[in-house]
Design a protein around this motif. Structure first.
Motif, PDB file in Angstrom:
ATOM      1  N   GLN A  29       0.840  -1.197   0.000  1.00  0.00           N
ATOM      2  CA  GLN A  29       0.000   0.000   0.000  1.00  0.00           C
ATOM      3  C   GLN A  29       0.872   1.243   0.000  1.00  0.00           C
ATOM      4  O   GLN A  29       1.984   1.233   0.509  1.00  0.00           O
ATOM      5  CB  GLN A  29      -0.900  -0.008   1.230  1.00  0.00           C
ATOM      6  CG  GLN A  29      -1.918  -1.122   1.162  1.00  0.00           C
ATOM      7  CD  GLN A  29      -2.257  -1.673   2.531  1.00  0.00           C
ATOM      8  OE1 GLN A  29      -1.781  -1.185   3.533  1.00  0.00           O
ATOM      9  NE2 GLN A  29      -3.075  -2.693   2.554  1.00  0.00           N
ATOM     10  N   ASN A  30       0.308   2.326  -0.552  1.00  0.00           N
ATOM     11  CA  ASN A  30       1.013   3.601  -0.536  1.00  0.00           C
ATOM     12  C   ASN A  30       0.766   4.304   0.796  1.00  0.00           C
ATOM     13  O   ASN A  30       0.160   3.743   1.702  1.00  0.00           O
ATOM     14  CB  ASN A  30       0.608   4.469  -1.738  1.00  0.00           C
ATOM     15  CG  ASN A  30      -0.860   4.841  -1.731  1.00  0.00           C
ATOM     16  OD1 ASN A  30      -1.556   4.753  -0.717  1.00  0.00           O
ATOM     17  ND2 ASN A  30      -1.356   5.272  -2.881  1.00  0.00           N
ATOM     18  N   GLU A  34      -3.750   2.855   0.053  1.00  0.00           N
ATOM     19  CA  GLU A  34      -4.324   2.268  -1.158  1.00  0.00           C
ATOM     20  C   GLU A  34      -3.343   1.270  -1.754  1.00  0.00           C
ATOM     21  O   GLU A  34      -2.135   1.471  -1.699  1.00  0.00           O
ATOM     22  CB  GLU A  34      -4.610   3.371  -2.188  1.00  0.00           C
ATOM     23  CG  GLU A  34      -5.560   4.433  -1.697  1.00  0.00           C
ATOM     24  CD  GLU A  34      -5.584   5.652  -2.605  1.00  0.00           C
ATOM     25  OE1 GLU A  34      -4.619   5.867  -3.367  1.00  0.00           O
ATOM     26  OE2 GLU A  34      -6.561   6.402  -2.532  1.00  0.00           O
ATOM     27  N   GLN A  35      -3.888   0.194  -2.334  1.00  0.00           N
ATOM     28  CA  GLN A  35      -3.043  -0.802  -2.991  1.00  0.00           C
ATOM     29  C   GLN A  35      -2.303  -0.144  -4.151  1.00  0.00           C
ATOM     30  O   GLN A  35      -2.864   0.693  -4.854  1.00  0.00           O
ATOM     31  CB  GLN A  35      -3.892  -1.943  -3.549  1.00  0.00           C
ATOM     32  CG  GLN A  35      -4.438  -2.887  -2.508  1.00  0.00           C
ATOM     33  CD  GLN A  35      -3.366  -3.737  -1.872  1.00  0.00           C
ATOM     34  OE1 GLN A  35      -3.101  -3.590  -0.707  1.00  0.00           O
ATOM     35  NE2 GLN A  35      -2.755  -4.599  -2.617  1.00  0.00           N
ATOM     36  N   ILE A  36      -1.050  -0.515  -4.351  1.00  0.00           N
ATOM     37  CA  ILE A  36      -0.313  -0.002  -5.501  1.00  0.00           C
ATOM     38  C   ILE A  36      -0.285  -1.078  -6.588  1.00  0.00           C
ATOM     39  O   ILE A  36      -0.493  -2.257  -6.324  1.00  0.00           O
ATOM     40  CB  ILE A  36       1.118   0.450  -5.134  1.00  0.00           C
ATOM     41  CG1 ILE A  36       1.976  -0.735  -4.662  1.00  0.00           C
ATOM     42  CG2 ILE A  36       1.075   1.554  -4.096  1.00  0.00           C
ATOM     43  CD1 ILE A  36       3.441  -0.383  -4.509  1.00  0.00           C
ATOM     44  N   THR A  37      -0.016  -0.641  -7.795  1.00  0.00           N
ATOM     45  CA  THR A  37       0.016  -1.563  -8.925  1.00  0.00           C
ATOM     46  C   THR A  37       1.335  -2.326  -8.942  1.00  0.00           C
ATOM     47  O   THR A  37       2.301  -1.956  -8.259  1.00  0.00           O
ATOM     48  CB  THR A  37      -0.128  -0.808 -10.260  1.00  0.00           C
ATOM     49  OG1 THR A  37       1.043   0.014 -10.443  1.00  0.00           O
ATOM     50  CG2 THR A  37      -1.390   0.044 -10.280  1.00  0.00           C
ATOM     51  N   ARG A  38       1.385  -3.370  -9.756  1.00  0.00           N
ATOM     52  CA  ARG A  38       2.633  -4.126  -9.912  1.00  0.00           C
ATOM     53  C   ARG A  38       3.732  -3.242 -10.474  1.00  0.00           C
ATOM     54  O   ARG A  38       4.895  -3.357 -10.092  1.00  0.00           O
ATOM     55  CB  ARG A  38       2.423  -5.316 -10.841  1.00  0.00           C
ATOM     56  CG  ARG A  38       1.609  -6.400 -10.215  1.00  0.00           C
ATOM     57  CD  ARG A  38       1.473  -7.555 -11.168  1.00  0.00           C
ATOM     58  NE  ARG A  38       0.524  -8.521 -10.635  1.00  0.00           N
ATOM     59  CZ  ARG A  38       0.109  -9.565 -11.287  1.00  0.00           C
ATOM     60  NH1 ARG A  38       0.536  -9.798 -12.509  1.00  0.00           N
ATOM     61  NH2 ARG A  38      -0.743 -10.392 -10.733  1.00  0.00           N
ATOM     62  N   LYS A  39       3.359  -2.356 -11.395  1.00  0.00           N
ATOM     63  CA  LYS A  39       4.359  -1.448 -11.969  1.00  0.00           C
ATOM     64  C   LYS A  39       4.914  -0.517 -10.906  1.00  0.00           C
ATOM     65  O   LYS A  39       6.126  -0.298 -10.834  1.00  0.00           O
ATOM     66  CB  LYS A  39       3.760  -0.644 -13.116  1.00  0.00           C
ATOM     67  CG  LYS A  39       4.811   0.262 -13.753  1.00  0.00           C
ATOM     68  CD  LYS A  39       4.273   1.097 -14.869  1.00  0.00           C
ATOM     69  CE  LYS A  39       5.274   1.986 -15.526  1.00  0.00           C
ATOM     70  NZ  LYS A  39       6.451   2.362 -14.831  1.00  0.00           N
ATOM     71  N   GLU A  40       4.054   0.047 -10.070  1.00  0.00           N
ATOM     72  CA  GLU A  40       4.520   0.924  -8.991  1.00  0.00           C
ATOM     73  C   GLU A  40       5.433   0.152  -8.040  1.00  0.00           C
ATOM     74  O   GLU A  40       6.459   0.671  -7.589  1.00  0.00           O
ATOM     75  CB  GLU A  40       3.331   1.509  -8.227  1.00  0.00           C
ATOM     76  CG  GLU A  40       2.532   2.509  -9.020  1.00  0.00           C
ATOM     77  CD  GLU A  40       1.230   2.894  -8.342  1.00  0.00           C
ATOM     78  OE1 GLU A  40       0.907   4.100  -8.370  1.00  0.00           O
ATOM     79  OE2 GLU A  40       0.535   2.010  -7.799  1.00  0.00           O
TER      80      GLU A  40
END
Length: 61
Positions: A29-30, A34-40
């Motif tokens: 999470q950021n 919030e969940q972050i993406t695989r790219k993030e």
């Protein structure tokens, strides 16, 4: 401990924690929770690895 060694240690520990979190039930999470993406996720780990490599004088190209 000098500043570069602290940065290397911190970056490696943070990378390890990010990778462990990615395989947990909770994910990553950021700052806002919030969940972050695989790219993030990949970008975060990559930044830490590149920083360590730069300090150690290792080319990753």
């Amino acid at each position: 401990m000098n500043e570069q060694k602290v940065t290397v240690n911190t970056s490696l520990i943070e990378s390890n924690e990010l990778i462990k979190a990615a395989f947990s039930d909770y994910g990553i999470q950021n700052e806002d929770g919030e969940q972050i993406t695989r790219k993030e996720f990949a970008d975060l780990v990559g930044q830490k690895i590149w920083l360590v490599a730069e300090i150690l004088g290792i080319e990753l190209d």
